[in-house]
Write a protein that holds these residues in place. Structure first.
Motif, PDB file in Angstrom:
ATOM      1  N   ALA A 172       9.684  -5.410 -20.473  1.00 33.44           N
ATOM      2  CA  ALA A 172       9.093  -4.465 -19.521  1.00 33.44           C
ATOM      3  C   ALA A 172       7.736  -3.917 -19.964  1.00 33.44           C
TER       4      ALA A 172
ATOM      5  N   GLN B  69      12.450  -3.421 -12.507  1.00 31.72           N
ATOM      6  CA  GLN B  69      13.682  -2.843 -13.026  1.00 31.72           C
ATOM      7  C   GLN B  69      14.603  -3.946 -13.532  1.00 31.72           C
ATOM      8  N   SER B  70      15.637  -3.518 -14.241  1.00 33.54           N
ATOM      9  CA  SER B  70      16.670  -4.423 -14.729  1.00 33.54           C
ATOM     10  C   SER B  70      17.805  -4.480 -13.716  1.00 33.54           C
TER      11      SER B  70
ATOM     12  N   ARG C 100       7.183  -0.275  -9.416  1.00 32.76           N
ATOM     13  CA  ARG C 100       7.837  -0.508 -10.706  1.00 32.76           C
ATOM     14  C   ARG C 100       8.934  -1.559 -10.592  1.00 32.76           C
TER      15      ARG C 100
ATOM     16  N   HIS D   8      14.030  -8.047 -13.699  1.00 31.83           N
ATOM     17  CA  HIS D   8      14.774  -8.807 -14.708  1.00 31.83           C
ATOM     18  C   HIS D   8      16.224  -8.868 -14.258  1.00 31.83           C
TER      19      HIS D   8
ATOM     20  N   PRO E 166       5.383  -4.319 -16.437  1.00 33.22           N
ATOM     21  CA  PRO E 166       6.161  -3.221 -15.843  1.00 33.22           C
ATOM     22  C   PRO E 166       6.666  -3.512 -14.434  1.00 33.22           C
TER      23      PRO E 166
ATOM     24  N   TYR F 270      15.387  -6.936 -20.984  1.00 33.59           N
ATOM     25  CA  TYR F 270      14.449  -6.141 -20.181  1.00 33.59           C
ATOM     26  C   TYR F 270      13.655  -5.173 -21.045  1.00 33.59           C
TER      27      TYR F 270
END
Length: 412
Positions: free
Chosen positions: A126, A206-207, A204, A134, A130, A122
């Motif tokens: 990213a 994120q992981s 946004r 992930h 963005p 990630y």
């Protein structure tokens, strides 16, 4: 009438719940492909990235009319497009990077170190995307096992699931169904859906890290900590009702039936049907807690009684008394079970390369969407041309990728 019960045959694919969501499926075997399959069923554009030889499950899950199209593979990978890449090559990495730039969800089930070596973690991805979700389905979370390889059987044995069979039968063994892979696949899907929903609010990505071992341990312990939940422990771990050797389909005069009584009303009706009406006055069986504590005695009396009649006779009596029961199915008899047939679960279809086959329809219904006909599972790298063209590679660039071996040339 559509499967969803709406008054039209099929909805426009653009109305699908996940229409417009692009998923890059870098997973193999079962855990990741299962999660991606469900997303594909509900309208996500899923691109399956395989190694040159294809997903391992193509080859280890039974025969097929054509090479590399096992039954398990075709059930787990419908609605997907396939491209086969050499991710270790610079050109192959460039292809996957271009695909990730236009991806909403990346699913991956490699170990952390290979993910980092391939720059598919990630933190590496990213900055260029963005909004990327992930999702890494790892064998283990942070800790001493983090970099160990894992498959379903490894997780079943390590999480205590195989030990439950030892408590039950005296012999440790795996559940003959990849229950850890499929369960964690559903957990990963849930987590991805939550991450997508949060992205709608924040903009946004994120992981998402979904460790198989810890998740399965949590499930096993939530079922079987039992009195050891408390400190000090009130009992050893292990739900007595579930690990008793009699906690299984009950043998009858000519076969088996499935039978469970959880409430007092159900248990008392069963006592009547079995011809033991005075059992309800026995302090061992008079309450739910007492029956749980004396489950071995309760199951033994039940087993003795059930041997006196045939399965058909018992099912008629049990159903008349509104006691939860069902016929015992084998894998063969499932194909003719009246409820399975009525549900439309099994449908004969024509696969373009494999011929006639049984497809497993989705029996979860959404009133707001009737799914379109299914796209069959692809052969290895079948969709490379279209996927590469969408990623911006012209005909000459595509030819160079095939010639270099970075991308497997699709078979004609």
């Amino acid at each position: 009438m559509s499967p969803a019960g709406s008054p039209h045959d099929h909805d426009d694919p653009s109305r699908a719940p996940l229409a417009g969501i692009r998923v890059l499926d870098l997973t193999s075997a079962v855990v990741g492909p299962y999660a991606a399959k469900i997303m594909a069923d509900y309208g996500a554009d899923v691109i399956k990235v395989e190694a040159e030889e294809g997903d391992v499950i193509r080859w280890i899950a039974g025969p097929s009319p054509g090479p590399g199209m096992s039954g398990k593979f075709v059930h787990l990978n419908r609605h997907k497009r396939s491209i086969a890449l050499d991710l270790k090559s610079d050109a192959g990495h460039e292809v996957v990077t271009r695909l990730i730039a236009r991806t909403d969800v990346l699913l991956i089930n490699m170990r952390p170190r290979p993910i980092e070596r391939l720059r598919l973690d990630y933190a590496s991805l990213a900055p260029q995307n963005p909004r990327l979700i992930h999702c890494a389905m790892s064998g283990f979370g942070p800790g001493p096992y983090r970099d160990k390889p894992a498959y379903d059987s490894i997780i079943q044995g390590g999480s205590g699931l195989a030990a439950l069979n030892e408590m039950y039968t005296g012999v440790p063994r795996y559940v003959p169904y990849v229950v850890a892979d499929r369960t964690v696949g559903l957990m990963a899907l849930n987590a991805v859906m939550m991450a997508l929903f949060q992205r709608e609010r924040t903009g946004r990505g994120q992981s998402v890290d979904v460790p198989m071992f810890e998740n399965m341990v949590s499930l096993v312990l939530s079922e079987h900590l039992y009195g050891a939940t408390y400190d000090p422990a009130l009992t050893p771990p292990g739900d007595l009702r579930l690990i008793d050797p009699q906690a299984r389909p009950v043998q009858t005069k000519d076969g088996y039936v499935c039978l469970t009584t959880n409430t007092d009303a159900q248990a008392f009706r069963l006592m009547e049907v079995m011809g033991y009406p005075d059992m309800r006055n026995d302090p061992r069986f008079a309450t739910k807690a007492a029956r749980a504590a004396h489950s071995a005695d309760y199951f033994k009396l039940r087993a003795d009684a059930m041997l006196t009649r045939t399965s058909a006779e018992w099912l008629e009596l049990l159903e008349a008394a509104d006691i939860p029961c069902m016929r015992y199915n084998t894998l063969d008899s499932l194909m003719t079970d009246p409820q399975v047939l009525a549900s439309g679960l099994l449908e004969r279809v024509d696969h373009p390369t494999e011929g006639r086959m049984w497809d497993l329809q989705d029996v979860t219904r959404l009133s707001g969407y009737a799914p379109a006909p299914r796209r069959p599972a692809p052969t290895v790298g079948q969709d490379a041309e279209g996927v590469l063209e969408e990623a911006g590679y012209d005909a000459d660039a595509r030819a160079r990728l095939y010639d270099s071996g970075a991308v497997r040339r699709p078979e004609r």
